[in-house]
Design an enzyme around this catalytic site. Structure first.
Site, PDB file in Angstrom:
ATOM      1  N   TYR A 163      -9.157  25.034  52.340  1.00  0.00           N
ATOM      2  CA  TYR A 163      -9.109  22.831  52.674  1.00  0.00           C
ATOM      3  C   TYR A 163     -10.659  22.932  51.344  1.00  0.00           C
ATOM      4  O   TYR A 163     -11.175  22.468  50.809  1.00  0.00           O
ATOM      5  CB  TYR A 163      -9.575  22.320  53.841  1.00  0.00           C
ATOM      6  N   LYS A 167     -11.763  21.816  48.039  1.00  0.00           N
ATOM      7  CA  LYS A 167     -12.828  20.750  48.081  1.00  0.00           C
ATOM      8  C   LYS A 167     -14.101  20.969  47.031  1.00  0.00           C
ATOM      9  O   LYS A 167     -13.796  19.938  46.022  1.00  0.00           O
ATOM     10  CB  LYS A 167     -13.050  19.806  49.167  1.00  0.00           C
TER      11      LYS A 167
HETATM   12  P1  NAP Z   1      -3.960  10.637  55.308  1.00  0.00           P
HETATM   13  O1  NAP Z   1      -4.076   8.954  55.825  1.00  0.00           O
HETATM   14  O2  NAP Z   1      -3.418  11.700  56.008  1.00  0.00           O
HETATM   15  O3  NAP Z   1      -3.540  10.697  54.474  1.00  0.00           O
HETATM   16  C1  NAP Z   1      -2.649  11.290  52.830  1.00  0.00           C
HETATM   17  C2  NAP Z   1      -2.202  10.812  51.609  1.00  0.00           C
HETATM   18  O4  NAP Z   1      -1.104  10.919  50.993  1.00  0.00           O
HETATM   19  C3  NAP Z   1      -0.444   9.673  51.669  1.00  0.00           C
HETATM   20  O5  NAP Z   1      -0.820   8.668  51.335  1.00  0.00           O
HETATM   21  C4  NAP Z   1       0.728  11.094  52.066  1.00  0.00           C
HETATM   22  O6  NAP Z   1       1.788   9.942  51.586  1.00  0.00           O
HETATM   23  C5  NAP Z   1      -0.270  11.417  50.546  1.00  0.00           C
HETATM   24  N1  NAP Z   1       0.341  12.922  50.672  1.00  0.00           N
HETATM   25  C6  NAP Z   1       0.234  14.056  50.822  1.00  0.00           C
HETATM   26  N2  NAP Z   1       1.652  14.520  50.604  1.00  0.00           N
HETATM   27  C7  NAP Z   1       1.989  14.115  48.983  1.00  0.00           C
HETATM   28  C8  NAP Z   1       1.595  14.483  47.777  1.00  0.00           C
HETATM   29  N3  NAP Z   1       2.492  15.994  48.030  1.00  0.00           N
HETATM   30  N4  NAP Z   1       1.744  14.409  47.172  1.00  0.00           N
HETATM   31  C9  NAP Z   1       1.368  12.653  46.624  1.00  0.00           C
HETATM   32  N5  NAP Z   1       1.090  12.249  48.095  1.00  0.00           N
HETATM   33  C10 NAP Z   1       1.276  12.623  48.829  1.00  0.00           C
HETATM   34  O7  NAP Z   1      -5.342  10.911  54.291  1.00  0.00           O
HETATM   35  P2  NAP Z   1      -7.171  10.147  53.883  1.00  0.00           P
HETATM   36  O8  NAP Z   1      -7.607  10.693  55.465  1.00  0.00           O
HETATM   37  O9  NAP Z   1      -6.620   9.312  53.970  1.00  0.00           O
HETATM   38  O10 NAP Z   1      -7.705  11.580  53.035  1.00  0.00           O
HETATM   39  C11 NAP Z   1      -7.640  10.942  51.517  1.00  0.00           C
HETATM   40  C12 NAP Z   1      -8.394  12.001  51.055  1.00  0.00           C
HETATM   41  O11 NAP Z   1      -8.978  11.972  51.657  1.00  0.00           O
HETATM   42  C13 NAP Z   1      -7.450  13.353  50.841  1.00  0.00           C
HETATM   43  O12 NAP Z   1      -7.819  14.090  50.049  1.00  0.00           O
HETATM   44  C14 NAP Z   1      -8.605  14.522  52.067  1.00  0.00           C
HETATM   45  O13 NAP Z   1      -8.652  15.660  52.248  1.00  0.00           O
HETATM   46  C15 NAP Z   1      -9.739  13.577  51.864  1.00  0.00           C
HETATM   47  N6  NAP Z   1     -11.399  13.110  52.953  1.00  0.00           N
HETATM   48  C16 NAP Z   1     -10.408  13.076  53.943  1.00  0.00           C
HETATM   49  C17 NAP Z   1     -11.388  12.780  54.989  1.00  0.00           C
HETATM   50  C18 NAP Z   1     -11.311  12.015  56.245  1.00  0.00           C
HETATM   51  O14 NAP Z   1     -11.961  12.672  57.626  1.00  0.00           O
HETATM   52  N7  NAP Z   1     -10.629  11.341  56.820  1.00  0.00           N
HETATM   53  C19 NAP Z   1     -12.601  13.540  55.168  1.00  0.00           C
HETATM   54  C20 NAP Z   1     -13.393  14.266  53.891  1.00  0.00           C
HETATM   55  C21 NAP Z   1     -11.992  13.627  53.279  1.00  0.00           C
HETATM   56  P3  NAP Z   1       3.379  10.476  52.463  1.00  0.00           P
HETATM   57  O15 NAP Z   1       2.836   8.972  53.191  1.00  0.00           O
HETATM   58  O16 NAP Z   1       4.078   9.900  51.884  1.00  0.00           O
HETATM   59  O17 NAP Z   1       2.720  11.552  53.615  1.00  0.00           O
END
Ligand code: NAP
Length: 253
Positions: A163, A167
């Site tokens: 990851y 990133k």
């Molecule tokens: P999340 O709640 O797990 O949501 C992930 C999203 O990505 C969902 O809409 C999912 O769609 C979609 N997805 C997964 N696999 C996919 C694919 N192959 N093609 C298209 N869409 C796909 O994640 P989140 O926490 O909101 O994270 C969003 C972004 O922020 C990510 O890039 C993550 O790395 C980054 N981020 C998050 C955090 C955190 O603390 N949460 C921190 C730093 C960075 P489905 O609903 O259809 O599964």
């Protein structure tokens, strides 16, 4: 959520694609962009019900949206996503590369499949979507690309070799593409969230992490969406490109 007053609809007549717009940060971003007047393609991989619910929420505030199923790690599905958006709304002004997954485990236990799945979506997916959309933005001579990175790509995080590599790659990719597209009026920036309350972080144990967050709490998806909306806004963010903005409660400073 309600649409912002007309005078604050800085994205009126703009069209946005939000990858992974069905849940978490992507969902909050799709709603925030729509509240500012943008029409939104809400991409998802499998949660069709959740994506439909985001579309319905946007329509309820008087906006336009479509849900588009596409695995953004797959070249042909990315092309179909971009085509469906262009066909529906006629142009593409904003791309938010948000879709992401984790496959956490310590390095010595990490299988090649754990590594590959994360790189394929979190890095290659960003490349594929950016390449497909930039063709359109270069012709339009305008556009905003916003890539969601992570503090893990800046400071590392045990259990996240895949990851954090992806990133960090997104941050480097952002700088190169910002330089390539700048002459044609397209900006490219990254947002690096810290720990945000979403499904991705639902099984994290808060106690150990909170001591590293100066503001003493997890962030909310809306707080990341606010930064993304700012970077998409014209003219507010027109002179910003190649940068990474942390929304992390002060973790990285
Ligand atoms: P999340 O709640 O797990 O949501 C992930 C999203 O990505 C969902 O809409 C999912 O769609 C979609 N997805 C997964 N696999 C996919 C694919 N192959 N093609 C298209 N869409 C796909 O994640 P989140 O926490 O909101 O994270 C969003 C972004 O922020 C990510 O890039 C993550 O790395 C980054 N981020 C998050 C955090 C955190 O603390 N949460 C921190 C730093 C960075 P489905 O609903 O259809 O599964």
């Amino acid at each position: 959520m309600e649409a912002l007053p007309e005078s604050q609809q800085h994205l009126k007549d703009k069209v946005a694609i939000v990858t992974g717009g069905s849940r978490g940060i992507g969902r909050a971003t799709a709603l925030a962009l729509a509240a500012s007047g943008a029409s939104v393609a809400v991409n998802y991989a499998s949660s069709s019900g959740a994506a439909d619910e985001v579309v319905a929420a946007i329509e309820a505030m008087g906006g336009k949206a479509i849900a588009v199923k596409a695995d953004v790690s797959q070249e042909d599905e990315v092309e179909a996503l971009v085509k469906a958006t262009k066909t529906e709304f006629g142009r593409i002004d904003v791309l938010v590369n948000n879709a992401g997954i984790t496959r956490d485990t310590l390095l010595l236990r990490m299988k090649l499949t754990d590594w590959q799945a994360v790189i394929d979506l979190n890095l290659t997916g960003v490349f594929l979507c950016t390449r497909a959309v930039s063709k359109i933005m270069l012709k339009q001579k305008s556009g905003r690309i916003i890539n969601i990175a992570s503090v893990a790509g800046q400071m590392g995080n045990p259990g996240q070799a895949n990851y954090s590599a992806a990133k960090a790659g997104v941050i480097g990719f952002t700088k190169t593409v910002a330089k390539e597209l700048a002459p044609r009026g397209v900006t490219v920036n990254a947002v690096a969230p810290g720990f945000i309350t979403t499904d991705m972080t639902s099984d994290l144990e808060a106690e150990g992490i909170l001591q590293f967050i100066p503001l003493g709490r997890y962030g909310e998806a809306d707080e990341v969406a606010g930064m993304i909306r700012f970077l998409a806004a014209d003219p507010a963010a027109a002179y910003i490109t190649g940068q990474t903005f942390n929304v992390d409660g002060g973790m990285v400073m």
